[in-house]
Design an enzyme around this catalytic site. Structure first.
Site, short mmCIF file in Angstrom:
data_model
loop_
_atom_site.label_atom_id
_atom_site.label_comp_id
_atom_site.label_asym_id
_atom_site.label_seq_id
_atom_site.Cartn_x
_atom_site.Cartn_y
_atom_site.Cartn_z
CB VAL A 48 -0.86 0.04 1.29
CG1 VAL A 48 -1.69 1.31 1.37
CG2 VAL A 48 -1.75 -1.16 1.38
N GLY A 49 0.40 2.31 -0.65
CA GLY A 49 1.03 3.63 -0.53
C GLY A 49 2.36 3.77 -1.23
CB SER A 107 -6.64 2.54 -3.38
OG SER A 107 -7.85 3.15 -3.55
CG ASP A 138 -4.12 4.53 -10.33
OD1 ASP A 138 -3.57 5.09 -11.29
OD2 ASP A 138 -3.75 4.66 -9.15
C1 MEV Z 1 -1.94 8.06 -8.92
O1 MEV Z 1 -1.64 6.70 -9.21
C2 MEV Z 1 -1.81 8.89 -10.16
C3 MEV Z 1 -2.11 10.39 -10.00
O2 MEV Z 1 -1.99 10.93 -11.34
C4 MEV Z 1 -3.50 10.65 -9.49
C5 MEV Z 1 -4.61 10.28 -10.45
O3 MEV Z 1 -4.36 10.03 -11.62
O4 MEV Z 1 -5.77 10.27 -9.99
C6 MEV Z 1 -1.11 11.08 -9.12
#
Ligand code: MEV
Length: 326
Positions: free
Chosen positions: A110-111, A117, A159
Site C-alpha cells: 500500500v502507498g 486502492s 488506475d
Molecule cells: C496516482 O496513481 C496517479 C495520479 O496521477 C493521481 C490520479 O491520476 O488520480 C497522481
C-alpha cells in the site's frame, strides 16, 4: 432460494504509470502498464446483516447493519477501508437483506504508487456483483472510480482503467482509454523508497503548484503531453532507448511540480548509475516507488546494491489479463 454461503472470487492487477501521472488529473494523457502483482477478493453472503471486510493490507472493517447505512458515516469515513465499503454498497441490489463478508489478499504494497486502492475497489465490486448478476467490466470500472474519488476528489480514474482492462493503456480522463498493443515490454524494475505517501495530499500539492504557477504549469502540461505522445510511438516501435530517455524527462517534470522526494531522487540516481535506460517516480510520488527500465544484463548488479542499501526491489512484467472473475 437463499444464496447464503455462496462465494465469488475476483482479482485485478496493480499498475505503474510510465508517463503522465499528475498531469492526467488535468486531462493530459498518461500511459499505464498493468503489472503482475494482484489483489484477490473473496465475497461471501452471510446471515448477519453486516458488512465485514478483512484485508491483509489494512485493519479489518466491520459495519454491523446494512439497513442503517447512513447513521454512522462520520465515524467510518476516515477508515482506510471505507472506499471498499462504499464499493460494496454500489454493488449490492436494493433488495439485499443479508450480510456480506469480504476477504482481500494482496501482492501489492500500500502507498507506494502501484494502485492498490484501485485494484481493491475493482476486484471487490466484481466479486460482489458476481454474487447477484453477470458483472460488466465498464460498469465495474466506473463504480470503482466513484469509490476511489471518495479518497481523493480529483482522481483521474487512470488506475481503475489499468486495473480493469490490463495491458498497456493510453488514457485521457475526459476521453477514456485505448490499448497499446505490444506483447513484450522491456525489463521493468520497481524500487520501493520505503516512504509511504498519500495520493490525496500529493494531488493537493500539485494543485497548489498549479494555482501559484499557472503559466509554468501550462508549459509543463504541454511538455508532458509531448513526452506521452513520443512515448506511445517509442513503445509501439520497440525503441526502448527512446522510452528510457522520455522516462528521465518525465521525472524532471515531476520534480518541477514538487512531486518527487530526496529519497526518490537518490533511487533514480542509483538506477542510472547501474545502467538504467530510464528511471522515474511512478504514481503520486512524495515517496513511494521508482520504476526503472533496464537491460537484463544490468539488473542483478542494481538488485544487489539496492538490497545492500535496504531497498525493496520488485522486478515486474506486463499483466495482459486485467480483471478476472470466477
Ligand atoms: C496516482 O496513481 C496517479 C495520479 O496521477 C493521481 C490520479 O491520476 O488520480 C497522481
Amino acid at each position: 432460494m437463499s444464496k447464503l454461503g455462496i462465494t465469488s472470487f475476483a482479482s485485478a492487477p496493480a499498475k505503474i504509470i510510465l508517463f503522465g501521472e499528475h498531469f492526467v488529473v488535468y486531462n493530459n494523457p498518461a500511459i499505464l502498464v498493468a503489472i503482475d502483482k494482484r489483489i484477490q477478493v473473496n465475497a461471501r453472503l452471510i446471515p448477519d446483516y453486516g458488512i465485514h471486510i478483512h484485508s491483509d493490507l489494512q485493519e479489518p472493517f466491520h459495519y454491523t447493519s446494512i439497513k442503517s447505512r447512513s447513521n454512522r458515516l462520520d465515524e467510518i469515513r476516515n477508515k482506510p477501508l471505507y472506499p471498499i465499503y462504499d464499493a460494496i454498497l454500489r454493488s449490492i441490489p436494493d433488495s439485499f437483506e443479508t450480510g456480506i463478508d469480504i476477504r482481500i489478499k494482496s501482492e501489492i504494497p500500500v502507498g507506494i504508487g502501484l494502485g492498490s486502492s484501485a485494484a481493491s475497489c475493482v476486484s471487490t465490486i466484481a466479486a460482489v456483483e458476481n454474487l447477484f448478476k453477470v458483472p460488466e467490466r465498464r460498469a465495474i470500472c466506473l463504480k470503482a472510480m466513484a469509490s476511489e474519488t471518495i479518497v481523493h476528489k480529483g482522481s483521474s480514474g487512470a488506475d481503475c482503467f489499468a486495473s480493469t482492462y490490463g495491458g498497456i493503456i493510453h488514457y485521457i480522463k475526459n476521453q477514456g482509454f485505448s490499448r497499446i498493443n505490444v506483447h513484450k515490454i522491456p525489463h521493468l524494475v520497481l524500487l520501493n523508497s520505503g516512504l509511504k505517501h498519500s495520493t490525496r495530499s500529493m494531488v493537493s500539492r500539485v494543485e497548489e503548484f498549479k494555482m501559484q504557477n499557472e503559466s509554468k504549469f501550462r508549459e509543463l502540461c504541454k511538455r508532458a503531453s509531448v513526452i506521452c505522445q513520443k512515448g506511445m510511438a517509442a513503445i509501439q516501435s520497440g525503441n526502448i532507448e527512446e522510452v528510457g530517455s522520455l522516462m528521465n524527462e518525465n521525472h524532471v517534470l515531476l520534480q518541477t511540480l514538487g512531486a518527487s522526494h530526496e529519497k526518490v531522487d537518490e533511487l533514480v540516481d542509483l538506477c542510472n548509475r547501474y545502467g538504467a535506460l530510464g528511471c522515474k517516480l511512478t504514481g503520486a510520488g512524495g515517496g513511494g516507488s521508482v520504476v526503472a527500465l533496464m537491460m537484463e544484463k544490468n539488473f542483478s548488479k542494481l538488485e544487489s546494491e539496492a538490497i545492500e542499501l535496504q531497498y525493496e526491489v520488485l522486478p515486474v512484467t506486463l499483466d495482459s489479463r486485467g480483471l478476472e472473475i470466477h
